[in-house]
Design a protein around this motif. Structure first.
Motif, mmCIF file in Angstrom:
data_model
loop_
_atom_site.group_PDB
_atom_site.id
_atom_site.type_symbol
_atom_site.label_atom_id
_atom_site.label_comp_id
_atom_site.label_asym_id
_atom_site.label_seq_id
_atom_site.Cartn_x
_atom_site.Cartn_y
_atom_site.Cartn_z
ATOM 1 N N THR A 30 0.840 -1.214 0.000
ATOM 2 C CA THR A 30 0.000 0.000 0.000
ATOM 3 C C THR A 30 0.864 1.248 0.000
ATOM 4 O OG1 THR A 30 -1.769 -1.158 1.136
ATOM 5 C CG2 THR A 30 -1.784 1.237 1.308
ATOM 6 N N GLU A 31 1.896 1.227 0.856
ATOM 7 C CA GLU A 31 2.760 2.408 0.961
ATOM 8 C C GLU A 31 3.383 2.769 -0.390
ATOM 9 O OE1 GLU A 31 5.768 3.326 4.518
ATOM 10 O OE2 GLU A 31 6.591 1.917 3.065
ATOM 11 N N THR A 32 3.854 1.759 -1.097
ATOM 12 C CA THR A 32 4.493 1.996 -2.402
ATOM 13 C C THR A 32 3.475 2.519 -3.416
ATOM 14 O OG1 THR A 32 6.023 0.216 -1.879
ATOM 15 C CG2 THR A 32 5.941 0.902 -4.178
ATOM 16 N N LEU A 33 2.281 1.948 -3.403
ATOM 17 C CA LEU A 33 1.242 2.421 -4.337
ATOM 18 C C LEU A 33 0.893 3.885 -4.063
ATOM 19 C CD1 LEU A 33 -1.099 -0.711 -4.415
ATOM 20 C CD2 LEU A 33 0.179 0.216 -6.358
ATOM 21 N N LEU A 34 0.831 4.240 -2.762
ATOM 22 C CA LEU A 34 0.507 5.634 -2.426
ATOM 23 C C LEU A 34 1.635 6.567 -2.862
ATOM 24 C CD1 LEU A 34 -1.166 5.118 1.081
ATOM 25 C CD2 LEU A 34 -2.298 5.759 -1.070
ATOM 26 N N GLU A 35 2.865 6.114 -2.669
ATOM 27 C CA GLU A 35 4.011 6.934 -3.117
ATOM 28 C C GLU A 35 4.001 7.080 -4.632
ATOM 29 O OE1 GLU A 35 8.001 6.126 -1.733
ATOM 30 O OE2 GLU A 35 7.235 5.520 0.224
ATOM 31 N N ASN A 37 1.461 7.008 -6.554
ATOM 32 C CA ASN A 37 0.389 7.949 -6.875
ATOM 33 C C ASN A 37 0.878 9.396 -6.734
ATOM 34 O OD1 ASN A 37 -2.434 8.433 -7.505
ATOM 35 N ND2 ASN A 37 -2.594 9.215 -5.424
ATOM 36 N N ASN A 38 1.609 9.667 -5.654
ATOM 37 C CA ASN A 38 2.118 11.030 -5.439
ATOM 38 C C ASN A 38 3.126 11.431 -6.513
ATOM 39 O OD1 ASN A 38 0.592 11.300 -3.183
ATOM 40 N ND2 ASN A 38 2.218 10.728 -1.755
ATOM 41 N N LYS A 81 -10.410 -2.880 -1.153
ATOM 42 C CA LYS A 81 -9.788 -1.558 -1.008
ATOM 43 C C LYS A 81 -8.406 -1.549 -1.674
ATOM 44 C CE LYS A 81 -8.812 1.727 2.648
ATOM 45 N NZ LYS A 81 -8.457 1.827 4.046
ATOM 46 N N LEU A 85 -7.250 0.610 -4.934
ATOM 47 C CA LEU A 85 -6.101 1.520 -4.913
ATOM 48 C C LEU A 85 -5.191 1.246 -6.113
ATOM 49 C CD1 LEU A 85 -4.260 3.646 -3.544
ATOM 50 C CD2 LEU A 85 -3.240 1.772 -2.225
ATOM 51 N N LYS A 88 -6.771 2.366 -9.279
ATOM 52 C CA LYS A 88 -6.828 3.826 -9.384
ATOM 53 C C LYS A 88 -5.469 4.389 -9.833
ATOM 54 C CE LYS A 88 -6.610 7.389 -6.267
ATOM 55 N NZ LYS A 88 -6.713 7.984 -4.975
ATOM 56 N N VAL A 89 -4.408 3.905 -9.211
ATOM 57 C CA VAL A 89 -3.071 4.433 -9.538
ATOM 58 C C VAL A 89 -2.685 4.049 -10.978
ATOM 59 C CG1 VAL A 89 -0.634 4.451 -8.889
ATOM 60 C CG2 VAL A 89 -2.378 4.290 -7.109
#
Ligand code: CAA
Length: 260
Positions: A30-35, A37-38, A81, A85, A88-89
Motif C-alpha cells: 500500500t505504501e508503495t502504491l501511495l508513493e 500515486n504522489n 480496497k 487503490l 486507481k493508480v
C-alpha cells in the motif's frame, strides 16, 4: 534521510520513476502504491516533463507483484480496497497526459505485469520474465490484468497466461506483443532514454492528444473514434507548436517546440 519506495529523477524533459524496494523484488504494498500515486501527480503537474520512464531498482526485478505478505490476511473489504487503490493508480498512469515507457529489467509478475500494461510502451531486458501467477495464490489478477492483458495480446493468449500462471521469457513476450522490443540488460535504460528522447523531440501537446485519441478510440466504435480523432486533429491548429512545426518544415530549419 527517509528511504523512498518510489524515486523520481529528472533528466531534461524526461522523468525517470524507479520502484525502489529491491529487497522485496519491488513488490507493491500500500505504501508503495501511495508513493507512486504522489509521484505520478508530481509528473502530471510538471510542464517540463515530456516523457516518462518507469523501471525497477536492482538487478532482479521490475516488480514481482503486489505484496503477498500484506495481502495474506486481508478481509474481503481490505482486498477490495487494495484492488481499488492499485486500479486507481494504474489508471492514472494510463490516463497520464504524457507518454510512459516501462523499462522492464527483470521479474514482471502479477501486479508488476499489470503496472507494465498500464504504460504506453513496454521494452524489456533479455532477463525479464513475465506472468500473472495470481490463480496459483488463490486470487484473480486485481490491478487490471484480467482486462488489459486480453486487450493487449488477445483473449486466447491472455486466458492461457492467466489460467496457468506460467512465466514466459522476454522473447516470448515479444512474440505475443506484450513488449515492443528486447535489449541486453546493460543497454535497457540507454534504449529507454533514446526512445523517450525521440518522443520528447516531437510536439508534446500533439503526443498527448495522440495518446488520448488512441486510448479513447480503442474503447469505442470506429465512427465515434474517428469523430474524436477529428476533434483532436482540429485542436492541434490552436497550438503554437503546430505553427512552429509546419513553419520549420517549410523553412527547412530545425523546429523549436514550446509545449504551447
Ligand atoms: N510480495 C512480497 N514479497 C515478495 C514478492 C511479492 N510479490 N516477490 C518476492 N518477494 C520477496 C520474497 O519474499 C523475498 O523476501 P525475503 O528475502 O524477505 O524472504 C525476496 O522478495 C526475494 O524473493 P525470492 O527469495 O523468492 O527470490 P527468488 O529469486 O527465489 O524468486 C520470484 C523470485 C520467482 C519472483 C519469487 O520471488 C516469486 O515467485 N515471487 C512472487 C511472484 C508473484 O506471485 N507475484 C504475484 C503477486 S499477487 C498480485 O500481484 C496480485 C495482483 O494482481 C494485484
Amino acid at each position: 534521510m527517509e528511504e523512498k519506495n518510489v524515486v523520481l529523477s529528472k533528466e531534461g524533459n524526461i522523468a525517470v520513476i524507479t520502484i525502489n524496494r529491491p529487497k522485496a523484488l519491488n513488490a507493491l504494498n500500500t505504501e508503495t502504491l501511495l508513493e507512486l500515486n504522489n509521484v505520478i501527480e508530481a509528473v502530471e503537474l510538471d510542464d517540463e516533463v515530456y516523457a516518462v520512464i518507469l523501471t525497477g531498482a536492482g538487478e532482479k526485478a521490475f516488480v514481482a507483484g503486489a505484496d503477498i505478505s500484506e495481502m495474506k490476511n486481508m478481509t474481503v473489504v481490505e482486498g477490495r480496497k487494495f484492488g481499488k487503490l492499485g486500479n486507481k493508480v494504474f489508471r492514472r498512469i494510463e490516463n497520464l497526459e504524457k507518454p510512459v515507457i516501462a523499462a522492464l529489467n527483470g521479474f514482471t509478475l502479477g501486479g508488476g505485469c499489470e503496472l507494465a500494461m498500464s504504460c504506453d510502451i513496454r521494452i524489456a531486458s533479455t532477463k525479464a520474465k513475465f506472468g500473472q501467477p495470481e490463480a496459483g495464490l488463490g486470487i484473480t489478477p486485481g490491478f487490471g490484468g484480467t482486462q488489459r492483458m486480453a486487450r493487449l495480446v488477445g483473449m486466447g493468449m491472455a486466458k492461457e497466461l492467466i489460467f496457468t500462471g506460467k512465466m514466459i521469457d522476454a522473447n516470448e513476450a515479444l512474440r505475443i506483443g506484450l513488449v515492443n522490443s528486447v535489449f541486453e540488460p546493460e543497454k535497457l535504460m540507454e534504449e529507454a532514454r533514446a526512445l523517450a528522447n525521440s518522443i520528447a523531440l516531437n510536439a508534446p501537446i500533439a503526443v498527448r492528444l495522440c495518446k488520448s485519441a488512441i486510448n479513447r478510440g480503442i474503447q469505442c466504435d470506429i465512427d465515434t473514434a474517428l469523430m474524436y480523432e477529428t476533434e483532436v486533429f482540429g485542436e492541434c491548429f490552436a497550438t503554437e507548436d503546430q505553427k512552429e512545426g509546419m513553419t520549420a518544415f517549410v523553412e527547412r530549419r530545425a523546429k523549436n517546440f514550446k509545449n504551447r
